[in-house]
Design an enzyme around this catalytic site. Structure first.
Site, PDB file in Angstrom:
ATOM      1  N   ASP A 134      -1.531   6.623  -6.349  1.00 22.96           N
ATOM      2  CA  ASP A 134      -1.807   5.573  -5.368  1.00 22.96           C
ATOM      3  C   ASP A 134      -1.863   4.218  -6.070  1.00 22.96           C
ATOM      4  O   ASP A 134      -2.468   4.086  -7.131  1.00 22.96           O
ATOM      5  CB  ASP A 134      -3.153   5.883  -4.694  1.00 22.96           C
ATOM      6  N   ASP A 176       0.817  -1.216   0.000  1.00 26.50           N
ATOM      7  CA  ASP A 176       0.000   0.000   0.000  1.00 26.50           C
ATOM      8  C   ASP A 176       0.845   1.258   0.000  1.00 26.50           C
ATOM      9  O   ASP A 176       1.543   1.540   0.979  1.00 26.50           O
ATOM     10  CB  ASP A 176      -0.910  -0.023   1.238  1.00 26.50           C
TER      11      ASP A 176
END
Ligand SMILES: *[C@@H]1O[C@H](CO)[C@@H](O)[C@H](O)[C@H]1NC(C)=O
Ligand SMILES: *[C@@H]1O[C@H](CO)[C@@H](O)[C@H](O)[C@H]1NC(C)=O
Ligand SMILES: *[C@@H]1O[C@H](CO)[C@@H](O)[C@H](O)[C@H]1NC(C)=O
Ligand SMILES: *[C@@H]1O[C@H](CO)[C@@H](O)[C@H](O)[C@H]1NC(C)=O
Ligand SMILES: *[C@@H]1O[C@H](CO)[C@@H](O)[C@H](O)[C@H]1NC(C)=O
Ligand SMILES: *[C@@H]1O[C@H](CO)[C@@H](O)[C@H](O)[C@H]1NC(C)=O
Ligand SMILES: *[C@@H]1O[C@H](CO)[C@@H](O)[C@H](O)[C@H]1NC(C)=O
Ligand SMILES: *[C@@H]1O[C@H](CO)[C@@H](O)[C@H](O)[C@H]1NC(C)=O
Ligand SMILES: *[C@@H]1O[C@H](CO)[C@@H](O)[C@H](O)[C@H]1NC(C)=O
Ligand SMILES: *[C@@H]1O[C@H](CO)[C@@H](O)[C@H](O)[C@H]1NC(C)=O
Length: 435
Positions: free
Chosen positions: A310, A97
């Site tokens: 992201d 992540d």
């Protein structure tokens, strides 16, 4: 024979221990079941994006009371990596992540507040390389937990890391981690600070923890001696090949067609402090520059706005003032009828009906994202999505807050390097299945 084998083993171990060349890790998409159709997959992905945005918004709207560790929801991350912890190494899958920092896994003994996981629990007492992180360590969040009190001798650093929609808590330790999917590509990295969790509220289905790759000091990338990583994500339609994550020195782009843009400094407040902000100055479709209001992607002093890249968000979302320009330009480019019920079926805002379900989609120009110092060229396959007889714009407007996010659908077949040391993002077109 036995002694030459012993020599070989110790040489291999020395090479791994140095981690000099970094590591190469396979990334698999969460829920990339072969049985799931593209349309089901995207509905799921959109739902998870929504969850992630909501979680971030929740975290960000609470700026007075938010803890220094509030991050997005971990179970909405889109990619899993396999790594191993301890000595002997115990292998497990974790969500990779870029939107959070902490590395954590569940530790034995783990009681009723632990979640089920697919692999055996890591037990620190069975590893020869585990140490607790003392309470006066600077690489820890225990200062916050101790609230200014002087730690007693031998104090082990407690933590409670809060995500938008959940938390994980336990003690912080250091361990040797092994990264790399095959022995030739492996690196063993000692003394990585991580969370040894004995209680967590989040269902991180299919994994046994999370590897934070954000900008903060607790993230894996910040703890590598060469603080950089790169990844190359294979196209969504290609369910056969796996994506690649390169850590440390092996994260490098080959020269041709590389663009480089500096990261914009993040706001000091959590969770924004961990995000990778980029300076997007404009968008073109083909040769037409869209008239996006100046400042549409500006990062404001209170931490709102801006554009982040992201790995864990699927679909790019843009502030509405920019999105409507992109939408109008796509509509103007095509002569196909828009599909009134397309969005109900696919979850996308804008879909076109192809003449038949088997029709090939029309040719479309490239979309260019103009970053400060570098243009990122998105071929149609990176901003449009074919779903049966529908041809949909794989972007959306913001439903929450003013922050824009460059999602992973737009990053397919691009090798992207996050250099935290240089504070730059570099990218180049690539065929990720052959990297
Ligand atoms: C943060 O808090 C300050 C003061 O309480 C307030 O003025 C500001 O609008 C808040 N910002 C956000 C993003 O909520
Ligand atoms: C923590 O302390 C070490 C050694 O004292 C120092 O090298 C390092 O920069 C510090 N890290 C942070 C994040 O302050
Ligand atoms: C961790 O923090 C969250 C949110 O503040 C709280 O709800 C939870 O009970 C805490 N967990 C533990 C084990 O203290
Ligand atoms: C987790 O570990 C901490 C620190 O050792 C302890 O205080 C706490 O009671 C444990 N929680 C659970 C649910 O086992
Ligand atoms: C967890 O994984 C199983 C099997 O892959 C799946 O059926 C289930 O829907 C998942 N649960 C959540 C909450 O994602
Ligand atoms: C995936 O692999 C199968 C079997 O090896 C093959 O038939 C299929 O064409 C491959 N699909 C792609 C998109 O490469
Ligand atoms: C760079 O190019 C070399 C030679 O073609 C190749 O061996 C290597 O795998 C490439 N590396 C990356 C990261 O693309
Ligand atoms: C899109 O860009 C690529 C690489 O820059 C180029 O090769 C290709 O011809 C472009 N496609 C169109 C439709 O302009
Ligand atoms: C963004 O880039 C523009 C033009 O390249 C530059 O003028 C501006 O100062 C940059 N903004 C930030 C926040 O870096
Ligand atoms: C997003 O776009 C749709 C249509 O393109 C519009 O109806 C909706 O109001 C927009 N939402 C926001 C929050 O701007």
């Amino acid at each position: 024979m036995a002694s030459s084998l012993a020599v070989l083993v110790s040489l291999v171990c020395a090479a791994l221990a140095s981690g000099a060349t970094g590591a190469r890790v396979e990334l698999t998409r969460v829920h990339s079941d072969p049985g799931v159709t593209a349309s089901q997959f995207f509905r799921e992905a959109l739902r998870r994006d929504m969850h992630r945005h909501n979680a971030r918004q929740l975290a960000a709207s609470d700026n007075g009371t938010v803890s220094a560790t509030t991050q997005s929801s971990p179970n909405s991350g889109e990619y899993l990596m396999t790594l191993a912890i301890g000595t002997p190494p115990l292998s497990y899958a974790a969500i990779a992540d870029t939107g959070s920092d902490l590395i954590w896994t569940q530790c034995a003994p783990c009681g009723s507040q632990c979640q089920q996981q697919p692999t055996p629990l890591y037990n620190p007492s069975s590893s020869t390389t585990f140490s607790v992180l003392p309470c006066d360590s600077n690489l820890s969040m225990c200062a916050a937990a101790l609230a200014g009190a002087t730690p007693p001798p031998g104090c082990a650093c407690p933590y409670n890391y809060t995500y938008g929609t959940g938390w994980t808590s336990g003690v912080q330790g250091t361990e040797t981690f092994t990264f790399g999917s095959t022995p030739a590509d492996q690196a063993r990295v000692p003394s990585i600070a991580f969370g040894c969790s004995n209680a967590t509220s989040v269902d991180f289905n299919g994994s046994a923890g999370l590897v934070g790759l954000g900008r903060g000091s607790l993230s894996l990338v910040s703890q590598l001696s060469a603080p950089r990583f790169s990844y190359c994500l294979t196209p969504y339609q290609d369910t056969n090949s796996t994506s690649t994550l390169l850590l440390g020195p092996s994260a490098a782009l080959n020269d041709t067609g590389v663009g480089t843009t500096p990261f914009v400094a993040s706001p000091a407040m959590a969770p924004m402090s961990t995000y990778y902000y980029l300076n997007l100055t404009g968008i073109s479709l083909g040769t037409t520059a869209l008239s996006i209001p100046p400042g549409a992607f500006a990062l404001n002093a209170d931490g709102t706005g801006g554009l982040i890249i992201d790995s864990g968000t699927t679909i790019t979302s843009l502030v509405d003032a920019a999105y409507q320009q992109v939408r109008a330009a796509v509509v103007a480019t095509l002569t196909l009828p828009t599909s009134a019920d397309g969005s109900a079926e696919t979850g996308f805002d804008l879909c076109f009906a192809l003449p038949s379900p088997t029709s090939a989609p029309p040719a479309m120009p490239n979309m260019t994202l103009h970053f400060n110092g570098a243009d990122m060229v998105l071929p149609a396959d990176n901003y449009m999505m074919l779903d049966g007889g529908l041809w949909c714009l794989a972007m959306q407007n913001q439903t929450n807050g003013a922050r824009s996010t460059l999602g992973n659908y737009q990053q397919q077949n691009m090798h992207i390097l996050y250099d935290v040391g240089q504070q730059t993002l570099s990218f180049a077109p690539a065929t990720c299945s052959t990297l």
